[in-house]
Design a protein around this motif. Sequence first.
Motif, PDB file in Angstrom:
ATOM      1  N   GLN A 169       0.313  85.246 -96.720  1.00 16.25           N
ATOM      2  CA  GLN A 169       1.516  85.973 -97.097  1.00 16.25           C
ATOM      3  C   GLN A 169       1.424  86.338 -98.571  1.00 16.25           C
ATOM      4  O   GLN A 169       1.025  85.516 -99.397  1.00 16.25           O
ATOM      5  N   VAL A 170       1.775  87.556 -98.895  1.00 17.93           N
ATOM      6  CA  VAL A 170       1.978  87.957-100.288  1.00 17.93           C
ATOM      7  C   VAL A 170       3.401  88.482-100.383  1.00 17.93           C
ATOM      8  O   VAL A 170       3.973  88.951 -99.395  1.00 17.93           O
ATOM      9  N   TYR A 171       3.971  88.368-101.560  1.00 18.61           N
ATOM     10  CA  TYR A 171       5.386  88.672-101.709  1.00 18.61           C
ATOM     11  C   TYR A 171       5.630  89.664-102.837  1.00 18.61           C
ATOM     12  O   TYR A 171       4.983  89.609-103.873  1.00 18.61           O
TER      13      TYR A 171
ATOM     14  N   SER B 113       2.396  90.289 -94.511  1.00 15.78           N
ATOM     15  CA  SER B 113       1.413  89.441 -93.850  1.00 15.78           C
ATOM     16  C   SER B 113       0.077  90.158 -93.814  1.00 15.78           C
ATOM     17  O   SER B 113       0.005  91.350 -93.515  1.00 15.78           O
ATOM     18  N   SER B 114      -0.976  89.411 -94.115  1.00 15.20           N
ATOM     19  CA  SER B 114      -2.320  89.984 -94.018  1.00 15.20           C
ATOM     20  C   SER B 114      -2.881  89.694 -92.634  1.00 15.20           C
ATOM     21  O   SER B 114      -2.223  89.064 -91.800  1.00 15.20           O
TER      22      SER B 114
END
Length: 186
Positions: free
Chosen positions: A48-50, A62-63
């Motif tokens: 996850q990146v935000y 989401s990757s």
Amino acid sequence: MALTQFAIKDCVDLKFYKITGTDGTVSSTADYTIDFLNDCQLQLDSEQVYATKKGDNYISFSSGRTGTLTMNAEVIDDQFLAMMLGATVGSDGIIAVTSNIPSQAYKAEGTFRVTSLTGVEYRKITFYNLKAQVSADLTLSASEVSSFSLVLDIMANNEGKIIDIATTGVSAGASEPEVISIVEGE
């Protein structure tokens, strides 16, 4: 339709099919069958990146998914050992570990039992793209039964499929193996 609650006390039996083409085509017959596992673990992850708003996580992205299938056994065959070691089995029966690491990918299909209050049913699981990891830990012991683990990377196929689990219309999998007892002195 109400969902049936169930428990699982079984391990999957798997048939492996070599992926033979860049389009994901597979061999027409199973190249290898594993029906001797004591347990297996399926692990799927996604990073996850935000995007933050005033320093707090606000929107998540989401990757792609990654995963592993770890299969554990005490009874194995030469193909399991070769896959575990990142080796090949030659026509002469020799398991050869070389600096050339096999890159064979597989599609795998298998079944496992689930038990509910109304009886036993089967589920079919399909892994669309598996490749054995080449890191292995092999312990041989004269005092304990050796345990063997084969770890496979789970990846998406060309269509983005990773795993399917069929919940209806599945018949029994491979027949239960014959139990053989080895008694010293016989």
